[in-house]
Design a protein around this motif. Structure first.
Motif, PDB file in Angstrom:
ATOM      1  N   SER A 141     -52.991 123.592 -21.864  1.00 19.23           N
ATOM      2  CA  SER A 141     -53.248 123.170 -20.481  1.00 19.23           C
ATOM      3  C   SER A 141     -51.950 123.072 -19.679  1.00 19.23           C
ATOM      4  O   SER A 141     -51.946 123.292 -18.470  1.00 19.23           O
ATOM      5  N   CYS A 169     -49.017 121.927 -24.978  1.00 21.11           N
ATOM      6  CA  CYS A 169     -50.460 122.182 -24.996  1.00 21.11           C
ATOM      7  C   CYS A 169     -50.782 123.349 -24.073  1.00 21.11           C
ATOM      8  O   CYS A 169     -50.077 123.603 -23.097  1.00 21.11           O
ATOM      9  N   ARG A 185     -48.758 124.757 -33.045  1.00 23.80           N
ATOM     10  CA  ARG A 185     -48.283 123.748 -32.110  1.00 23.80           C
ATOM     11  C   ARG A 185     -46.767 123.627 -32.173  1.00 23.80           C
ATOM     12  O   ARG A 185     -46.200 123.455 -33.253  1.00 23.80           O
ATOM     13  N   HIS A 245     -48.463 116.354 -21.510  1.00 25.12           N
ATOM     14  CA  HIS A 245     -49.454 115.268 -21.519  1.00 25.12           C
ATOM     15  C   HIS A 245     -49.851 114.884 -22.940  1.00 25.12           C
ATOM     16  O   HIS A 245     -50.748 114.083 -23.131  1.00 25.12           O
ATOM     17  N   CYS A 247     -53.740 114.752 -27.629  1.00 22.61           N
ATOM     18  CA  CYS A 247     -54.571 115.790 -26.991  1.00 22.61           C
ATOM     19  C   CYS A 247     -55.252 116.695 -28.006  1.00 22.61           C
ATOM     20  O   CYS A 247     -56.446 116.586 -28.228  1.00 22.61           O
ATOM     21  N   TRP A 275     -54.387 110.974 -21.671  1.00 23.38           N
ATOM     22  CA  TRP A 275     -54.334 111.666 -20.375  1.00 23.38           C
ATOM     23  C   TRP A 275     -55.591 111.492 -19.525  1.00 23.38           C
ATOM     24  O   TRP A 275     -55.700 112.078 -18.447  1.00 23.38           O
TER      25      TRP A 275
END
Ligand SMILES: [Zn+2]
Ligand SMILES: [Zn+2]
Length: 363
Positions: free
Chosen positions: A41, A39, A354, A60, A161, A86
Motif C-alpha cells: 500500500s 508494504c 517483506r 504504516h 499490517c 493504521w
C-alpha cells in the motif's frame, strides 16, 4: 527534529528530510520507530495508484518505543513497546458500535486532523495516520497497541499490517474451517500470512499462486500443500487439486481486477472469494449477471483482516511465541531508511516477501 522519508509528488522518489514533529498533544503519543515494514500500500500511494494528501510521510507497518505521551493518555507510557495500528478506531461511530473497528468511519479523518509534523515550514500528512518511514512519529493514542517487550521489533512491525491482514482474512473474514480447500493468489507478506492462517485453521489443501519461484518455495515451506506458477493455466491446476470443483475459498492478495477475476473462477459453486489486496480506484472487474446468480459465490472485500487489533495483535503474537506462526521467514531483507526507494522498486518487480526498514536503538 527527526529524519523521515517524504513523498512530495506522485511518482517521485521519497526524499529523506529533517522534519519537525509537533509537540505531543492531548490524546497523542510520540513513538521512536525501531522497525517498519515496506508494504504494498505504501508503493501504491507513492506511485499514485492510491490517492493520499501530500506532502506525506508513508510507512504504516511500524513498531517502536513510546518516548512521550500527551496529557490525557492512559493506555501507554514512555518506555512501552508498541505496534502501530493504521485504523485508529474512534470507538463511538456506527461501525465501532457494531464491533467492526476496521471499518471505523472517523479513523482516517481524525488521524489526518491531528497536529503532526512540518518540513521546511510546510505541513506534512502521516500516511494512514502512522508516518512510519521516519525515526520518530506522532500518532493518536488509539493508533498504538502495547506489546510484550520480548517481541522483536521487526516481527511486531509486520503484525501491524501484513500478518494481521492475511491471518485475519482467513480466520475473521472467511472463517476457513478444518478440511477446507484454499487458494492464495500473490505470495508477498500478506499472501504468505494467508497461507499460514490457512494452515493454522486446518485447511487440507492450500494452493499458493505466484509468478516468483522463490516466493512459491517460501509458501511451500510455510504451509502451502501445492504451488502453481502464475504464468501457467492456474484454473486447470486448481481444479485438478480440488476434484474438479474449484476451491472452497480463494484469496486475492494482489489488488488487480484481472487476478480478482481469476480468484472468482478458481472457486467452487457456492465458494468464497476474498479480495484482500488494495487495488487501483480505476481498475474495473466484470461479472455477468447470470454467473453472479448461478455460481452462488460470495465475493467479499477484506480490510485489515477484519481485525480488532486490540484482540488480534496479542493473539497473533502469542501464536508467534508458541511457534504456530513462523513470522521470521516473512522477512527477506533489512535496510536503513535511506534505502527505502530501492526497497519500493524491488517490491514493484515482485522481488522478496517483506523488506523491513530497521532503525538504530537511539537516534
Ligand atoms: Zn500495509
Ligand atoms: Zn469508529
Amino acid at each position: 527534529m527527526t529524519r523521515a522519508a517524504v513523498l512530495r509528488d506522485t511518482g517521485a522518489p521519497l526524499s529523506i528530510e529533517d522534519v519537525d514533529l509537533a509537540p505531543t498533544g492531548p490524546g497523542q503519543v510520540r513513538v521512536r520507530l525501531r522497525a517498519t515494514g515496506v508494504c504494498h500500500s505504501d508503493l501504491s500511494i507513492v506511485r499514485g495508484a492510491l490517492r493520499h494528501p501530500m506532502p506525506a510521510v508513508p510507512g504504516h507497518e511500524g513498531a517502536g518505543v513510546v518516548v512521550d505521551v500527551g496529557s490525557d493518555v492512559t493506555t501507554v507510557k514512555p518506555g512501552d513497546h508498541v505496534t502501530l495500528n493504521w485504523t485508529p478506531a474512534c470507538g463511538g461511530c456506527f461501525f465501532c458500535a457494531r464491533n467492526e473497528p476496521w471499518l471505523c468511519d472517523r479513523a482516517a479523518a481524525d488521524a489526518l486532523a491531528a497536529p503532526y509534523a512540518t518540513s521546511k515550514g510546510e505541513a506534512l500528512a502521516p500516511v494512514l495516520g502512522a508516518g512510519a518511514f521516519a525515526e520518530e512519529t506522532l500518532v493518536l493514542e488509539r493508533a498504538v497497541v502495547r506489546i510484550p517487550k520480548d517481541v522483536p521489533f521487526e516481527i511486531a512491525a509486520l503484525v501491524g499490517c501484513a500478518v494481521t491482514t492475511g491471518f485475519g482474512a482467513v480466520v475473521n473474514t472467511a472463517k476457513v474451517r478444518r478440511g477446507d480447500s484454499v487458494v492464495v493468489i500473490g505470495c508477498g507478506g500478506v499472501g504468505l500470512s494467508i497461507v499460514q492462517g490457512a494452515r493454522y485453521a486446518g485447511a487440507e489443501t492450500i494452493v499458493a499462486v505466484d509468478l516468483s519461484k522463490d516466493k512459491r518455495a517460501l509458501a511451500k515451506d510455510l504451509g502451502a500443500t501445492d504451488t502453481v506458477d502464475g504464468t501457467e493455466d492456474v484454473e486447470a491446476a486448481v481444479r485438478a487439486l480440488t476434484q474438479g470443483r474449484g476451491a472452497d475459498h480463494a484469496f486475492e492478495a494482489i489488488g488487480r481486477g484481472a487476478t480478482i477475476r481469476t480468484a472468482y473462477r478458481l472457486t467452487r459453486r457456492g465458494g468464497n472469494v476474498v479480495v484482500v489486496g488494495a487495488g487501483r480506484y480505476d481498475d474495473k472487474v466484470e461479472f455477468s449477471a447470470l454467473e453472479l446468480f448461478f455460481q452462488a459465490r460470495s465475493l467479499v472485500g477484506c480490510v485489515y483482516g477484519s481485525a480488532d487489533v486490540t484482540r488480534d495483535f496479542p493473539r497473533i503474537l502469542s501464536l508467534y511465541a508458541s511457534g504456530e506462526l513462523d513470522l521470521d521467514r516473512l522477512i527477506t531483507g533489512r535496510i536503513p531508511l535511506d534505502d527505502v526507494n530501492e526497497a519500493l522498486d524491488a517490491m514493484e518487480r515482485g522481488v522478496g516477501a517483506r523488506t523491513v526498514v530497521v532503525f538504530a536503538e537511539t537516534s
